[in-house]
Structures are given as C-alpha cells and as structure tokens.
Design an enzyme around this catalytic site. Sequence first.
Site, PDB file in Angstrom:
ATOM      1  N   THR A 133      11.083 -44.232   0.190  1.00  0.00           N
ATOM      2  CA  THR A 133      11.863 -43.641  -0.894  1.00  0.00           C
ATOM      3  C   THR A 133      12.215 -42.222  -0.470  1.00  0.00           C
ATOM      4  O   THR A 133      11.351 -41.360  -0.363  1.00  0.00           O
ATOM      5  CB  THR A 133      11.038 -43.642  -2.196  1.00  0.00           C
ATOM      6  OG1 THR A 133      10.641 -44.988  -2.471  1.00  0.00           O
ATOM      7  CG2 THR A 133      11.850 -43.093  -3.354  1.00  0.00           C
ATOM      8  N   ASN A 160       4.594 -45.573  -7.890  1.00  0.00           N
ATOM      9  CA  ASN A 160       3.561 -46.341  -7.205  1.00  0.00           C
ATOM     10  C   ASN A 160       2.157 -45.885  -7.579  1.00  0.00           C
ATOM     11  O   ASN A 160       1.203 -46.163  -6.852  1.00  0.00           O
ATOM     12  CB  ASN A 160       3.749 -46.271  -5.692  1.00  0.00           C
ATOM     13  CG  ASN A 160       4.876 -47.155  -5.211  1.00  0.00           C
ATOM     14  OD1 ASN A 160       5.309 -48.056  -5.917  1.00  0.00           O
ATOM     15  ND2 ASN A 160       5.361 -46.893  -4.011  1.00  0.00           N
ATOM     16  N   LEU A 215       2.807 -44.504   3.185  1.00  0.00           N
ATOM     17  CA  LEU A 215       4.202 -44.353   3.592  1.00  0.00           C
ATOM     18  C   LEU A 215       5.241 -44.549   2.488  1.00  0.00           C
ATOM     19  O   LEU A 215       6.431 -44.548   2.769  1.00  0.00           O
ATOM     20  CB  LEU A 215       4.536 -45.255   4.790  1.00  0.00           C
ATOM     21  CG  LEU A 215       3.728 -44.978   6.049  1.00  0.00           C
ATOM     22  CD1 LEU A 215       4.041 -46.007   7.119  1.00  0.00           C
ATOM     23  CD2 LEU A 215       3.977 -43.569   6.545  1.00  0.00           C
ATOM     24  N   ASP A 216       4.816 -44.726   1.232  1.00  0.00           N
ATOM     25  CA  ASP A 216       5.786 -44.794   0.137  1.00  0.00           C
ATOM     26  C   ASP A 216       5.158 -44.257  -1.150  1.00  0.00           C
ATOM     27  O   ASP A 216       5.285 -44.862  -2.213  1.00  0.00           O
ATOM     28  CB  ASP A 216       6.290 -46.223  -0.057  1.00  0.00           C
ATOM     29  CG  ASP A 216       7.556 -46.294  -0.917  1.00  0.00           C
ATOM     30  OD1 ASP A 216       8.276 -45.271  -1.005  1.00  0.00           O
ATOM     31  OD2 ASP A 216       7.832 -47.361  -1.496  1.00  0.00           O
ATOM     32  N   LEU A 217       4.490 -43.122  -1.023  1.00  0.00           N
ATOM     33  CA  LEU A 217       3.864 -42.516  -2.205  1.00  0.00           C
ATOM     34  C   LEU A 217       4.944 -41.908  -3.085  1.00  0.00           C
ATOM     35  O   LEU A 217       5.813 -41.172  -2.611  1.00  0.00           O
ATOM     36  CB  LEU A 217       2.869 -41.443  -1.783  1.00  0.00           C
ATOM     37  CG  LEU A 217       1.620 -41.968  -1.099  1.00  0.00           C
ATOM     38  CD1 LEU A 217       0.840 -40.825  -0.465  1.00  0.00           C
ATOM     39  CD2 LEU A 217       0.746 -42.722  -2.086  1.00  0.00           C
TER      40      LEU A 217
END
Length: 140
Positions: free
Chosen positions: A108, A62, A56-58
């Site tokens: 993001t 990261n 959920l935040d690739l």
Amino acid sequence: LAMRLVPWPTLADELAADWAAGTGGPAPDRLSLYLIWFSRVCEAVGYAHERGAVHLDLKPANVKVHRSGEVQVLDWGLGRGYMPTPDGQTVLFSRSSVELDLGPVGHTAEYSPPEQIRGGHPDARMHPRADVFALGSVLC
C-alpha cells in the site's frame, strides 16, 4: 488453516469514526488509547522481526483494535522471511526466490518506504526497515 475470529473494528475504522465526528480528529482522552494500540502493534512487529519475519503491508486497515488495548496485526500475505519452530524446523513465509525478482511487492503506497515504491533489489524492498517506515507512517 484455523485462525482466531477477531470481530473488532480496524484501526482505520476507529480513525475514520473519530474524524467523521466533526471534532477534527480523536478526542484528547482517546489519544492515549491510540498510543497504546500503536505501541502494541510495534511490539507485535518487533516480535516478528526477532524471528525473521517482515509484514510488508502495515497500515491501519490491517490492525484490529479492542478498547481494552489489545491489537491483532492482520494480513501477513505479503510477509517474507521464516520463523523457527520449537522442534528446530522452519515455517517459510516467503515465496520462491524466482518470484521475488519479478518486481515490487503489492504494498500500500501511502505506508511504504521509497525502496518499495521504486522497486530494486528484493533485499532492500523486503527488509524489516520497510515495516519500521510503515509504522512511522501509521503514527503520522
């Protein structure tokens, strides 16, 4: 909690360095390395999805990358779902169902699908499709 120390640059660092070189982006010989890194990130995310977890935040910041082609996907703090363990137990990645109803996750925006930006039902916001959309954004 113990984690592997990965003192490599992030994918975002590598991209920034290539663009800062004034060549208009990565040199052609580095494009194949970027594709190797990307394919390995896809493999890691696919592995997680097979086991019921979503990131959920690739985003490039990261992902740690090594010139050998190895990658490490970081920051699973927004991850949801569960992962079965060999002894039949489960390790929960999600927060309480009450918390999931409080609004959009802290994603993001540049790499997020529209359903994460708009909010809405948690099942739509926290589906593996959100990671697939983010992977496409990273590839772009």
